[in-house]
Scaffold this motif. Structure first.
Motif, PDB file in Angstrom:
ATOM      1  N   GLU A  15       0.862  -1.188   0.000  1.00  0.00           N
ATOM      2  CA  GLU A  15       0.000   0.000   0.000  1.00  0.00           C
ATOM      3  C   GLU A  15       0.897   1.236   0.000  1.00  0.00           C
ATOM      4  OE1 GLU A  15      -3.452  -0.271   2.788  1.00  0.00           O
ATOM      5  OE2 GLU A  15      -2.418  -2.107   3.430  1.00  0.00           O
ATOM      6  N   ARG A  16       0.935   1.908  -1.123  1.00  0.00           N
ATOM      7  CA  ARG A  16       1.907   2.984  -1.319  1.00  0.00           C
ATOM      8  C   ARG A  16       1.736   4.134  -0.326  1.00  0.00           C
ATOM      9  NH1 ARG A  16       2.983   2.675  -7.455  1.00  0.00           N
ATOM     10  NH2 ARG A  16       2.863   4.922  -7.573  1.00  0.00           N
ATOM     11  N   ASP A  17       0.484   4.478   0.019  1.00  0.00           N
ATOM     12  CA  ASP A  17       0.272   5.633   0.885  1.00  0.00           C
ATOM     13  C   ASP A  17       0.807   5.413   2.290  1.00  0.00           C
ATOM     14  OD1 ASP A  17      -1.744   3.706   1.406  1.00  0.00           O
ATOM     15  OD2 ASP A  17      -3.043   5.244   2.264  1.00  0.00           O
ATOM     16  N   LYS A  18       0.972   4.149   2.701  1.00  0.00           N
ATOM     17  CA  LYS A  18       1.482   3.858   4.044  1.00  0.00           C
ATOM     18  C   LYS A  18       2.964   4.235   4.176  1.00  0.00           C
ATOM     19  CE  LYS A  18      -2.145   1.768   5.958  1.00  0.00           C
ATOM     20  NZ  LYS A  18      -3.127   1.830   4.897  1.00  0.00           N
ATOM     21  N   PHE A  19       3.629   4.474   3.063  1.00  0.00           N
ATOM     22  CA  PHE A  19       5.070   4.750   3.088  1.00  0.00           C
ATOM     23  C   PHE A  19       5.408   6.195   2.727  1.00  0.00           C
ATOM     24  CE2 PHE A  19       4.511   0.241   2.452  1.00  0.00           C
ATOM     25  CZ  PHE A  19       5.370  -0.285   3.404  1.00  0.00           C
ATOM     26  N   GLU A  20       4.394   7.019   2.479  1.00  0.00           N
ATOM     27  CA  GLU A  20       4.672   8.389   2.054  1.00  0.00           C
ATOM     28  C   GLU A  20       5.394   9.190   3.132  1.00  0.00           C
ATOM     29  OE1 GLU A  20       4.513   9.869  -0.953  1.00  0.00           O
ATOM     30  OE2 GLU A  20       4.144   7.782  -1.520  1.00  0.00           O
ATOM     31  N   GLY A  21       5.042   8.964   4.402  1.00  0.00           N
ATOM     32  CA  GLY A  21       5.669   9.719   5.480  1.00  0.00           C
ATOM     33  C   GLY A  21       7.138   9.401   5.682  1.00  0.00           C
ATOM     34  N   PHE A  22       7.587   8.297   5.097  1.00  0.00           N
ATOM     35  CA  PHE A  22       8.988   7.894   5.240  1.00  0.00           C
ATOM     36  C   PHE A  22       9.837   8.384   4.059  1.00  0.00           C
ATOM     37  CE2 PHE A  22       6.224   4.765   7.228  1.00  0.00           C
ATOM     38  CZ  PHE A  22       6.683   4.805   8.534  1.00  0.00           C
ATOM     39  N   ARG A  23       9.192   9.033   3.120  1.00  0.00           N
ATOM     40  CA  ARG A  23       9.871   9.532   1.927  1.00  0.00           C
ATOM     41  C   ARG A  23      10.000  11.051   2.045  1.00  0.00           C
ATOM     42  NH1 ARG A  23       9.064   6.637  -2.867  1.00  0.00           N
ATOM     43  NH2 ARG A  23       8.053   8.409  -3.894  1.00  0.00           N
ATOM     44  N   VAL A  24      11.198  11.558   1.935  1.00  0.00           N
ATOM     45  CA  VAL A  24      11.402  13.004   2.024  1.00  0.00           C
ATOM     46  C   VAL A  24      10.703  13.718   0.867  1.00  0.00           C
ATOM     47  CG1 VAL A  24      13.162  14.823   1.972  1.00  0.00           C
ATOM     48  CG2 VAL A  24      13.548  12.745   3.295  1.00  0.00           C
ATOM     49  N   SER A  25      10.581  13.042  -0.268  1.00  0.00           N
ATOM     50  CA  SER A  25       9.954  13.640  -1.442  1.00  0.00           C
ATOM     51  C   SER A  25       9.166  12.577  -2.199  1.00  0.00           C
ATOM     52  CB  SER A  25      11.025  14.242  -2.358  1.00  0.00           C
ATOM     53  OG  SER A  25      10.477  14.608  -3.605  1.00  0.00           O
ATOM     54  N   ASP A  26       8.041  12.984  -2.791  1.00  0.00           N
ATOM     55  CA  ASP A  26       7.295  12.031  -3.620  1.00  0.00           C
ATOM     56  C   ASP A  26       7.985  11.799  -4.961  1.00  0.00           C
ATOM     57  OD1 ASP A  26       6.802  14.412  -4.916  1.00  0.00           O
ATOM     58  OD2 ASP A  26       4.638  14.405  -4.557  1.00  0.00           O
ATOM     59  N   LYS A  27       9.081  12.516  -5.187  1.00  0.00           N
ATOM     60  CA  LYS A  27       9.858  12.309  -6.409  1.00  0.00           C
ATOM     61  C   LYS A  27      10.916  11.208  -6.234  1.00  0.00           C
ATOM     62  CE  LYS A  27       9.254  17.194  -7.589  1.00  0.00           C
ATOM     63  NZ  LYS A  27       9.930  18.506  -7.705  1.00  0.00           N
ATOM     64  N   MET A  28      11.028  10.724  -5.043  1.00  0.00           N
ATOM     65  CA  MET A  28      12.006   9.655  -4.794  1.00  0.00           C
ATOM     66  C   MET A  28      11.575   8.378  -5.502  1.00  0.00           C
ATOM     67  SD  MET A  28      13.136   9.809  -0.794  1.00  0.00           S
ATOM     68  CE  MET A  28      14.507  10.827  -0.274  1.00  0.00           C
ATOM     69  N   PRO A  29      12.512   7.677  -6.129  1.00  0.00           N
ATOM     70  CA  PRO A  29      12.162   6.410  -6.772  1.00  0.00           C
ATOM     71  C   PRO A  29      12.062   5.284  -5.752  1.00  0.00           C
ATOM     72  CG  PRO A  29      14.498   6.802  -7.006  1.00  0.00           C
ATOM     73  CD  PRO A  29      13.940   8.018  -6.312  1.00  0.00           C
ATOM     74  N   TRP A  30      11.226   4.296  -6.057  1.00  0.00           N
ATOM     75  CA  TRP A  30      11.269   3.029  -5.335  1.00  0.00           C
ATOM     76  C   TRP A  30      12.426   2.218  -5.923  1.00  0.00           C
ATOM     77  CZ3 TRP A  30       7.400   0.603  -1.988  1.00  0.00           C
ATOM     78  CH2 TRP A  30       6.387   1.478  -1.598  1.00  0.00           C
ATOM     79  N   ARG A  31      13.013   1.393  -5.086  1.00  0.00           N
ATOM     80  CA  ARG A  31      14.032   0.471  -5.584  1.00  0.00           C
ATOM     81  C   ARG A  31      13.673  -0.942  -5.135  1.00  0.00           C
ATOM     82  NH1 ARG A  31      20.084   2.057  -4.732  1.00  0.00           N
ATOM     83  NH2 ARG A  31      19.533   2.116  -2.519  1.00  0.00           N
ATOM     84  N   PHE A  32      14.162  -1.922  -5.895  1.00  0.00           N
ATOM     85  CA  PHE A  32      13.765  -3.289  -5.573  1.00  0.00           C
ATOM     86  C   PHE A  32      14.768  -4.279  -6.142  1.00  0.00           C
ATOM     87  CE2 PHE A  32      12.832  -3.410  -9.920  1.00  0.00           C
ATOM     88  CZ  PHE A  32      12.439  -4.679 -10.309  1.00  0.00           C
ATOM     89  N   ASN A  33      14.619  -5.512  -5.702  1.00  0.00           N
ATOM     90  CA  ASN A  33      15.326  -6.642  -6.296  1.00  0.00           C
ATOM     91  C   ASN A  33      14.540  -7.903  -5.956  1.00  0.00           C
ATOM     92  OD1 ASN A  33      17.259  -8.069  -7.724  1.00  0.00           O
ATOM     93  ND2 ASN A  33      18.735  -8.150  -6.036  1.00  0.00           N
ATOM     94  N   ILE A  34      14.597  -8.873  -6.836  1.00  0.00           N
ATOM     95  CA  ILE A  34      14.003 -10.185  -6.583  1.00  0.00           C
ATOM     96  C   ILE A  34      15.080 -11.223  -6.835  1.00  0.00           C
ATOM     97  CG2 ILE A  34      12.195 -11.829  -7.219  1.00  0.00           C
ATOM     98  CD1 ILE A  34      10.569  -9.484  -8.309  1.00  0.00           C
ATOM     99  N   SER A  35      15.203 -12.149  -5.888  1.00  0.00           N
ATOM    100  CA  SER A  35      16.247 -13.166  -6.034  1.00  0.00           C
ATOM    101  C   SER A  35      15.772 -14.495  -5.473  1.00  0.00           C
ATOM    102  CB  SER A  35      17.530 -12.729  -5.331  1.00  0.00           C
ATOM    103  OG  SER A  35      17.287 -12.506  -3.956  1.00  0.00           O
ATOM    104  N   THR A  36      16.399 -15.549  -5.961  1.00  0.00           N
ATOM    105  CA  THR A  36      16.219 -16.906  -5.452  1.00  0.00           C
ATOM    106  C   THR A  36      17.613 -17.532  -5.370  1.00  0.00           C
ATOM    107  OG1 THR A  36      16.088 -18.059  -7.569  1.00  0.00           O
ATOM    108  CG2 THR A  36      14.054 -17.011  -6.772  1.00  0.00           C
ATOM    109  N   PRO A  37      17.752 -18.710  -4.789  1.00  0.00           N
ATOM    110  CA  PRO A  37      19.073 -19.341  -4.754  1.00  0.00           C
ATOM    111  C   PRO A  37      19.686 -19.585  -6.128  1.00  0.00           C
ATOM    112  CG  PRO A  37      17.633 -20.378  -3.149  1.00  0.00           C
ATOM    113  CD  PRO A  37      16.763 -19.463  -3.963  1.00  0.00           C
ATOM    114  N   THR A  38      18.855 -19.619  -7.168  1.00  0.00           N
ATOM    115  CA  THR A  38      19.385 -19.928  -8.504  1.00  0.00           C
ATOM    116  C   THR A  38      19.266 -18.781  -9.499  1.00  0.00           C
ATOM    117  OG1 THR A  38      17.252 -20.902  -9.180  1.00  0.00           O
ATOM    118  CG2 THR A  38      18.909 -22.395  -8.218  1.00  0.00           C
ATOM    119  N   GLY A  39      18.821 -17.613  -9.024  1.00  0.00           N
ATOM    120  CA  GLY A  39      18.704 -16.491  -9.950  1.00  0.00           C
ATOM    121  C   GLY A  39      18.383 -15.197  -9.234  1.00  0.00           C
ATOM    122  N   ALA A  40      18.683 -14.066  -9.891  1.00  0.00           N
ATOM    123  CA  ALA A  40      18.406 -12.757  -9.306  1.00  0.00           C
ATOM    124  C   ALA A  40      18.312 -11.734 -10.416  1.00  0.00           C
ATOM    125  CB  ALA A  40      19.497 -12.358  -8.320  1.00  0.00           C
TER     126      ALA A  40
END
Length: 856
Positions: free
Chosen positions: A803-828
């Motif tokens: 839920e994106r709105d739950k994290f707005e207060g932790f972001r200094v700016s709404d222009k900040m990008p989200w970052r992510f990664n997905i990995s498993t033992p055999t791939g990332a």
């Protein structure tokens, strides 16, 4: 940024233990607050214990023409109880034992400190066991693996024992491991056992002169994982009857079986060996589960995660297993030391309402053996109202008084109950010797006293035990009658050292407590605690994306980076944490204004320096969060904050240099007992001031188009649109897809034949959310406690909705990008380069994260 300056700063080593100046200082008796002028003659010297005689002669002038002091033995009084009667003609101390006479003499000294006194004082201990530890004794754990029972250092000199006797302490704990004791199962062990126990016996005998007993601290039994002081897989192969294996989230985890006859025999032999050699010990404090203790019963605490697969233990409830385990330890101990006490400690760092383990612990209290004592953190699980909502107190706390309703529930079930607490400092800030907030202890002890059957208090962990006004407060509050009000108590506590300034000092203590009660109740703010050593944090004008070092160990890069969101997780927004720190800073300074005019002697100035150092830490931490808020606001929102940032840097340089001067005057400042070294000290503080000057120079010529800033914002063309994951695609052996709308960011997984790790960073500075999916039916429980992260397990498909709105207060700016990664033992999606694991933070490396365009 001057890389050479940073390298020099990084290269400053931890100070060697030989540079602990306070080790020599505690060999000297504590300075007496008022001149030694009172003449007193002891009419019954044969009843005056040696330790009482020494302190008596330090405080009074023995003179046959002085006041007659008569000691009267009265067996109708209980142990340690005393009656002090002072009239115009004579002084009488009545007691049943040596401890009563010792404490009577201590009371006499305190009542006569700089003033006259007449009247009758009767004190009776309602807390029978008041246990602390030597504040600079090694913790025996990695990375240093030092052991106070195998070195030549004297951790209990006579002057130190005199101090803690005056604080009414009657117990100290020292660490032992069963792995270091001989047994018929492992005859090759225990080569140094007799050496350890010989030193322990010597310490116990010396402490006994001051009415202090030694308790051994353990976290037993240990698993077969091969970690520090644990058993090994080879040990398990030799003696499978001692072990069990359970499948936990796809991993085979070993446990020690306390139900098998052999398991009981191993505990009995090793514990029995200790007490056969040192029968004068006061008892055992044993962590029953976790913190390196791993009996099969542990699985009964978390049945929602994995079942106990031990064929011998699985038929029993967790309460039955723990009760039987306590009996095994207790019986082996009492065979040689019938009066010794067994404390079974259920250490719980995390406590959340409704979790299954809570009920198991309550059931255990109901079945707890009557001749054993149940020990539990009295603050953990408390409810602290902050920022308009209820924050659950995690791990240790000194800022919240307690006791918690959960602890009170245990009291109603167990016949013998004890409170684990922090007295001098807590995980909140352990690089100062103590916090002068005795009225918080008054409130806490009022709560403990009200339950009626709390007979013991373990006053500290590795930290929190430095002799201080806080230890004195805890000691006085452990005797009845309880003071009628906090004001009465504070004045009584202040009078011996502060004399005519007692009222003003009591007001200062109250102001300090008002400040400290605003400490942000958040486990990360303790364990990644900026208060501990924000005064030596480098400040990064240009983003570095480097981690915050944990406060409790040397086993991580010692200098923190700029990822300060790791200090708060998702408990407080940026606005909230800055508001809490502002309150702490401003209220503490009000206390300083009250205390400073009272500090007209060197002893009082020493107390002032501690309070001043804490004030510097509060202000420094406040500036830290302001600085990075302004930096990121400038980077993402384009506001020119350079002038405000330079003002913060200038104030921080001044504070850093001031702290260096305070450290020269007080060798206790900067020392962290669990780290076993100084976290800040003059050499490092001066080097940090140079780094800050360099930061100020960088602000004069700040380049918004620098590579560091561009990378931080997200390089155009390298941001991955979420739409590129609209269709199922393979990663390792699993498949996933992702989508987004105005409200949610959604990740879906199927064909889950291996573990999945989803790392998410909602905004720069934010802690990386580590989401684990173990099977189609299970996921890592930690993410359940982050509001805005939701799971759905349906027919082999796992859906993670953010839920994106739950994290707005932790972001200094709404222009900040989200970052992510997905990995498993055999791939990332992006290869993993994990950092060393940290409590609360995991091992995620933000450099492995990809920029995500989370627009639909």
């Amino acid at each position: 940024m001057n890389k050479e300056l940073f390298k020099k700063f990084d290269d400053i080593p931890w100070p060697p233990r030989g540079e602990l100046r306070f080790v020599e200082e505690i060999k000297e008796y504590e300075e007496i607050a008022s001149p030694r002028t009172k003449k007193i003659y002891v009419t019954t010297p044969e009843l005056l214990p040696e330790a009482a005689k020494i302190t008596f002669e330090r405080h009074f002038i023995p003179d046959e023409k002085g006041f007659p002091l008569t000691l009267v033995k009265d067996d109708s009084l209980c142990a340690e109880e005393f009656i002090l009667d002072v009239s115009d003609e004579k002084i009488t101390i009545t007691a049943a034992d040596d401890s009563g006479f010792r404490y009577g003499v201590c009371e006499l000294e305190e009542r006569f400190a700089g003033r006259d006194f007449t009247g009758t004082i009767r004190r009776k201990p309602w807390v029978k066991h008041r246990i602390s530890r030597c504040f600079f004794a090694p913790n025996t754990r990695p990375p240093l693996k030092l052991d106070e029972l195998t070195d030549d250092q004297d951790y209990y000199p006579e002057a130190y024992l005199d101090r803690i006797m005056h604080e009414r302490l009657n117990g100290v704990w020292l660490t032992l491991y069963l792995n270091d004791m001989p047994s018929s199962f492992f005859p090759e062990r225990g080569k140094d056992a007799d050496r350890r126990l010989a030193k322990l016996k010597k310490v116990a005998e010396r402490c006994a002169k001051y009415g202090i007993k030694c308790y051994i601290f353990m976290a037993e039994p240990r698993s077969f994982a091969g970690t520090w002081k644990s058993n090994t897989k080879e040990d398990m192969a030799r003696h499978p009857e001692l072990a069990s294996v359970s499948r936990v989230l796809g991993n085979e985890v070993t446990y020690f079986c306390t139900t098998s006859p052999e398991g009981k025999q191993y505990i009995s032999e090793t514990v029995g060996y200790i007490f056969s050699k040192v029968p004068e010990l006061g008892g055992i404090i044993n962590i029953m589960s976790l913190e390196s203790s791993h009996p099969c019963a542990e699985r009964k605490l978390y049945p929602h995660v994995a079942k106990c697969e031990c064929p011998r233990c699985s038929p029993y409830s967790g309460a039955e297993l723990y009760a039987e385990m306590a009996k095994t330890f207790n019986k082996a101990m009492k065979k040689y030391s019938p009066d010794a006490e067994f404390f079974g400690w259920y250490y719980s760092a995390f406590h959340m309402p409704g979790e299954p383990e809570n009920e198991v612990v309550q059931q255990t209290a109901s079945m707890w053996p009557e001749d054993c004592t149940l020990l539990y953190n009295c603050e953990t699980g408390g409810e602290n109202q902050q920022c308009g909502r209820t924050m659950i107190v995690q791990d240790y706390s000194l800022s919240w008084a307690g006791p918690s309703n959960f602890w009170k529930g245990l009291v109603s079930r167990a016949k013998k109950i004890a409170a684990k607490m922090q007295t001098g400092v807590s995980h909140e800030d352990a690089t100062v010797p103590y916090f002068p907030v005795p009225d918080i202890l008054f409130e806490r002890y009022q709560g403990l006293h009200a339950v009626g059957n709390c007979e013991a208090v373990m006053q500290c962990w590795y930290f929190g035990s430095v002799p201080s006004i806080m230890n004195k407060a805890a000691g006085r509050l452990s005797f009845s009658p309880m003071p009628a009000s906090d004001q009465e108590f504070l004045l009584e506590l202040a009078a011996p050292d502060w004399g005519e300034h007692a009222l003003k000092v009591a007001q200062a203590w109250k102001a300090f407590s008002l400040s400290y009660r605003n400490f942000p109740e958040c486990i990360a703010f303790k364990w990644a605690g900026p208060l501990h050593f924000s005064i030596v944090y480098p400040w990064y004008v240009y983003p570095a994306d480097l981690p915050i070092s944990p406060s409790y160990t040397q086993a991580f890069p010692k200098n923190s980076g700029d990822r300060i969101g790791e200090c708060v997780g998702y408990a407080f927004t940026f606005a909230e944490i800055r508001s809490q720190l502002k309150l702490m800073d401003e209220l503490w300074q009000k206390g300083m204004a009250l205390l400073e005019p009272c500090c007209d002697t060197e002893l009082r100035k020493k107390e002032l320096r501690v309070a001043e150092a804490i004030g510097l830490q509060f202000a420094s931490t406040r500036r830290l969060f302001e600085f990075y808020y302004l930096r990121d606001d400038m980077i993402f929102n384009g506001n020119d904050n350079k002038k405000a940032m330079k003002e913060l840097v200038a104030a921080e340089i001044e504070a850093t240099l001031k702290m260096a001067e305070l450290c020269k005057l007080d060798s206790r400042l900067g020392y962290h007992s669990e780290v076993e070294s100084y976290c800040f000290f003059p050499e490092k503080l001066y080097a940090r001031a140079e780094l800050l000057k360099d930061a100020a120079a960088d602000l004069d010529d700040y380049k918004m188009d620098s590579q560091a800033v561009l990378d931080y914002k997200g390089i155009p063309g390298k941001t991955i649109p979420v739409s590129s994951f609209a269709q199922w695609q393979k990663l390792g052996e699993v498949e996933f897809k992702a989508s987004a709308d105005d409200k949610n960011l959604v990740f879906m997984f199927r064909n889950i034949t291996e573990k999945i790790r989803l790392d998410l960073e909602p905004g720069r500075l934010c802690r990386v959310i580590d989401i684990r999916i173990d099977t189609p039916e299970t996921h890592g429980h930690d993410a359940d406690f982050i509001k805005g992260v939701n799971f759905l397990h349906d027919n082999g498909v796992v859906t993670v909705t953010i839920e994106r709105d739950k994290f707005e207060g932790f972001r200094v700016s709404d222009k900040m990008p989200w970052r992510f990664n997905i990995s498993t033992p055999t791939g990332a999606l992006s290869p993993l380069h994990p950092w060393p694991r940290r409590l609360c933070q995991g091992d995620g490396n933000p450099a492995d994260l990809l920029y995500l365009d989370s627009e639909k």
